[in-house]
Structure formats: C-alpha cells, structure tokens
Design a protein around this motif. Structure first.
Motif, PDB file in Angstrom:
ATOM      1  N   MET A   1       4.125  -4.960  14.021  1.00 33.76           N
ATOM      2  CA  MET A   1       2.740  -5.168  14.420  1.00 33.76           C
ATOM      3  C   MET A   1       2.666  -6.321  15.433  1.00 33.76           C
ATOM      4  O   MET A   1       3.284  -7.345  15.240  1.00 33.76           O
ATOM      5  N   SER A   2       1.897  -6.084  16.498  1.00 36.54           N
ATOM      6  CA  SER A   2       1.838  -7.143  17.505  1.00 36.54           C
ATOM      7  C   SER A   2       0.737  -8.150  17.171  1.00 36.54           C
ATOM      8  O   SER A   2      -0.246  -7.830  16.514  1.00 36.54           O
ATOM      9  N   VAL A   3       0.928  -9.335  17.648  1.00 33.80           N
ATOM     10  CA  VAL A   3       0.017 -10.431  17.343  1.00 33.80           C
ATOM     11  C   VAL A   3      -1.084 -10.471  18.390  1.00 33.80           C
ATOM     12  O   VAL A   3      -0.803 -10.449  19.582  1.00 33.80           O
ATOM     13  N   PRO A   4      -2.373 -10.519  17.975  1.00 31.35           N
ATOM     14  CA  PRO A   4      -3.449 -10.643  18.956  1.00 31.35           C
ATOM     15  C   PRO A   4      -3.254 -11.905  19.814  1.00 31.35           C
ATOM     16  O   PRO A   4      -2.780 -12.929  19.308  1.00 31.35           O
ATOM     17  N   GLU A   5      -3.626 -11.774  21.068  1.00 30.70           N
ATOM     18  CA  GLU A   5      -3.372 -12.852  22.033  1.00 30.70           C
ATOM     19  C   GLU A   5      -3.917 -14.201  21.562  1.00 30.70           C
ATOM     20  O   GLU A   5      -3.247 -15.222  21.664  1.00 30.70           O
ATOM     21  N   GLN A   6      -5.123 -14.172  20.981  1.00 29.37           N
ATOM     22  CA  GLN A   6      -5.772 -15.433  20.604  1.00 29.37           C
ATOM     23  C   GLN A   6      -4.994 -16.182  19.520  1.00 29.37           C
ATOM     24  O   GLN A   6      -5.106 -17.391  19.384  1.00 29.37           O
ATOM     25  N   PHE A   7      -4.201 -15.437  18.747  1.00 28.82           N
ATOM     26  CA  PHE A   7      -3.453 -16.081  17.664  1.00 28.82           C
ATOM     27  C   PHE A   7      -2.039 -16.452  18.063  1.00 28.82           C
ATOM     28  O   PHE A   7      -1.369 -17.200  17.369  1.00 28.82           O
ATOM     29  N   GLY A  10      -1.020 -20.117  18.128  1.00 25.70           N
ATOM     30  CA  GLY A  10      -1.044 -20.697  16.784  1.00 25.70           C
ATOM     31  C   GLY A  10       0.149 -20.253  15.946  1.00 25.70           C
ATOM     32  O   GLY A  10       0.765 -21.054  15.247  1.00 25.70           O
ATOM     33  N   ILE A  11       0.466 -18.976  16.042  1.00 26.89           N
ATOM     34  CA  ILE A  11       1.602 -18.429  15.281  1.00 26.89           C
ATOM     35  C   ILE A  11       2.902 -19.085  15.751  1.00 26.89           C
ATOM     36  O   ILE A  11       3.743 -19.496  14.935  1.00 26.89           O
ATOM     37  N   GLN A  12       3.049 -19.192  17.064  1.00 28.31           N
ATOM     38  CA  GLN A  12       4.270 -19.800  17.602  1.00 28.31           C
ATOM     39  C   GLN A  12       4.365 -21.273  17.208  1.00 28.31           C
ATOM     40  O   GLN A  12       5.441 -21.764  16.858  1.00 28.31           O
ATOM     41  N   CYS A  13       3.234 -21.935  17.259  1.00 25.27           N
ATOM     42  CA  CYS A  13       3.203 -23.353  16.896  1.00 25.27           C
ATOM     43  C   CYS A  13       3.589 -23.527  15.428  1.00 25.27           C
ATOM     44  O   CYS A  13       4.402 -24.388  15.078  1.00 25.27           O
ATOM     45  N   ALA A  14       3.025 -22.679  14.545  1.00 29.09           N
ATOM     46  CA  ALA A  14       3.372 -22.744  13.120  1.00 29.09           C
ATOM     47  C   ALA A  14       4.869 -22.515  12.932  1.00 29.09           C
ATOM     48  O   ALA A  14       5.536 -23.240  12.175  1.00 29.09           O
ATOM     49  N   ALA A  15       5.400 -21.521  13.619  1.00 30.13           N
ATOM     50  CA  ALA A  15       6.830 -21.198  13.486  1.00 30.13           C
ATOM     51  C   ALA A  15       7.695 -22.365  13.949  1.00 30.13           C
ATOM     52  O   ALA A  15       8.707 -22.692  13.313  1.00 30.13           O
ATOM     53  N   ASP A  16       7.297 -23.014  15.036  1.00 28.12           N
ATOM     54  CA  ASP A  16       8.063 -24.176  15.532  1.00 28.12           C
ATOM     55  C   ASP A  16       8.086 -25.295  14.493  1.00 28.12           C
ATOM     56  O   ASP A  16       9.130 -25.910  14.254  1.00 28.12           O
ATOM     57  N   ILE A  17       6.922 -25.568  13.900  1.00 22.36           N
ATOM     58  CA  ILE A  17       6.855 -26.647  12.904  1.00 22.36           C
ATOM     59  C   ILE A  17       7.736 -26.287  11.696  1.00 22.36           C
ATOM     60  O   ILE A  17       8.465 -27.127  11.174  1.00 22.36           O
ATOM     61  N   ILE A  18       7.676 -25.028  11.266  1.00 23.68           N
ATOM     62  CA  ILE A  18       8.469 -24.607  10.097  1.00 23.68           C
ATOM     63  C   ILE A  18       9.964 -24.716  10.402  1.00 23.68           C
ATOM     64  O   ILE A  18      10.743 -25.224   9.591  1.00 23.68           O
ATOM     65  N   ARG A  19      10.358 -24.278  11.595  1.00 22.73           N
ATOM     66  CA  ARG A  19      11.787 -24.350  11.952  1.00 22.73           C
ATOM     67  C   ARG A  19      12.267 -25.797  12.054  1.00 22.73           C
ATOM     68  O   ARG A  19      13.431 -26.088  11.806  1.00 22.73           O
TER      69      ARG A  19
END
Ligand code: ZN
Length: 259
Positions: A1-7, A10-19
């Motif tokens: 499933m693709s991620v809506p542009e507006q998110f 935010g999704i990438q930022c969350a993933a960076d913090i988690i990594r």
C-alpha cells in the motif's frame, strides 16, 4: 500500500528516529484495539455508557458490592475481546520487536492482542482479562475455563475451590496498578531513548505521566493518535492518524532502510 503524500514526510521522519534509537518503548491505549472492533469504553459512542456509569459499575467498591452487576456490564466488552484478532498496528509493533527496533510495549489494554500478534515484551499495566482471581481464597484461574459460558450464557465465573466470585485480573477504578508490572514500566521509561505513544490520548493517570518521565531524561517522543494529547507540544513528531494505517507504513519504511 502506498503512503499518501501528506503523510510521507512524517512516516519517513518516524522511521529515521526509530532507526536511530537503541531502546524504544511503545505505549499503547484503546486506539490501537478499536480497529480490532474493541470499543473504548470511555467514549460515549461505545454504548457501554448508555446503561451504566463505568466509574460506578467498574470500580473496586462496586465489584465488591455487586459483582453480578459488574459482570453483566462487562459481558459485551468481554465478548468483543474474546472474538477480536490483532490488526496491522499490533502486527507492525510485533515486527519491530522481532527486528530489534522495539524493546518494550507498555499497554493500557486488557485484551491480550499484542501477545496474540507475537509481541513478547508486553507490560499490561491495567491488567488482563486472561486470568481471574478468587476474592476469598486468592486462587488464580485461567479465563479460558469460564469465558464461553460467561459470554454466551452469562454464567458468572466462580472459584472451583471455594465457589466464591472470581474477579478478572484487570485494574478497576479505585484499584492500584499491579506493582511489579508498574515498576518495570517506570524503569523502562527511564531507560529508553525513544517513546512511541500509539492509540492513547493519555487521559488516564498514572500511565499518562510515563511519556513525561521519558522525555525528561532526554528521550525522543513520537505520538501517533487520532486526537490531541497533553504532551503533543513536546513531541518530536505527532501523526494524527489511524494507527492501523500509520504503523505498518512506518514499519515498512524502517525495515526497507535496513543496511
Ligand atoms: Zn476461592
């Protein structure tokens, strides 16, 4: 499933913090189980408010005074929990743990869905519906022995030893949190360098204070919740989104970026 542009950002930022974190704690609440069909009994639309006031019927005093009333009130919720399955948010957190990106889940939920999804380090600070304890002899019983007769026919669970009422091992209003679990939860919040609040509006004390403990010691904070929380202003990232959508996207992003 693709991620809506507006998110996406935010999704990438969350993933960076988690990594970038070494010790991550997820704090989950009712919002992570509503996509599994379990109503949040504090919300007026759940129907559980219509006949009773939860604060009155689900308090320790009310249980002692009238356990039958309590069990009748609890029955629709127990039925929903009994038939529920983990949703993509539960499974996503289990995947993160499996991949070494999540060390502890602290949950306010009593439904056992994190464990069903495969999570192992789960602290159930409001207890669990999986077991019951006799109010007289304190013998603990597995809920699986009683759940079908209770949910289907309304048979109230009684102790096989002394035939007294059994109390589900959930924290009622006016009752202390399970001491050892609560201590572990506090310790994990002191140790973590990232806390992810998922599906909790942080309205129930003392659990609502845990993110504050974490960030006061320098931890990062990500909040994924449909509505506002008191600590949004201090979060590194707030995603006002459905956890069952956002968490799988974040997990996908975390895992795809692995070296
Ligand atoms: Zn007993």
């Amino acid at each position: 499933m693709s991620v809506p542009e507006q998110f996406k950002r935010g999704i990438q930022c969350a993933a960076d913090i988690i990594r970038g974190s070494r010790n991550t704690v997820a704090l989950t609440g009712a919002g992570i189980s509503t996509p599994s069909g379990i109503p949040d009994f504090r919300t007026p639309t759940s129907g559980l408010w219509e006949k009773y006031d939860a604060f009155e019927v689900a308090s320790l005093n009310a249980f002692r005074y009238n356990p039958e009333n309590f069990f009748n009130w609890m029955r629709p919720l127990a039925r929903d929990i009994h038939t529920a399955s983990p949703n993509p948010a539960h499974r996503g957190l289990a995947q993160l743990e499996e991949a070494g990106y999540l060390q502890t889940i602290i949950t306010q939920n009593i439904d056992g869905l994190h464990q069903q999804a495969g999570s192992r380090m789960v602290l159930e600070v409001h207890g669990s519906l999986q077991s019951l304890t006799c109010v007289r002899c304190y013998q603990q019983h597995n809920a699986s022995n009683f759940i079908d007769a209770y949910v289907e026919q309304g048979v109230i669970p009684r102790c096989s030893k002394c035939s007294n009422y059994l109390k589900p091992d959930v924290v009622l209003y006016g009752e202390q949190l399970p001491a050892r679990t609560w201590l572990k939860a506090q310790e994990s919040c002191k140790r973590c360098d990232l806390m992810i609040v998922a599906g909790s509006s942080l309205e129930v004390l003392p659990v609502a204070g845990l993110p504050m403990r974490a960030i006061d010691r320098g931890a990062h904070l990500i909040i994924i919740n449909q509505s506002h929380t008191y600590i949004d202003v201090r979060a590194d990232l707030v995603l006002n989104a459905d956890v069952a959508l956002a968490i799988p996207w974040i997990v996908q992003e975390v895992l795809s970026g692995r070296p």
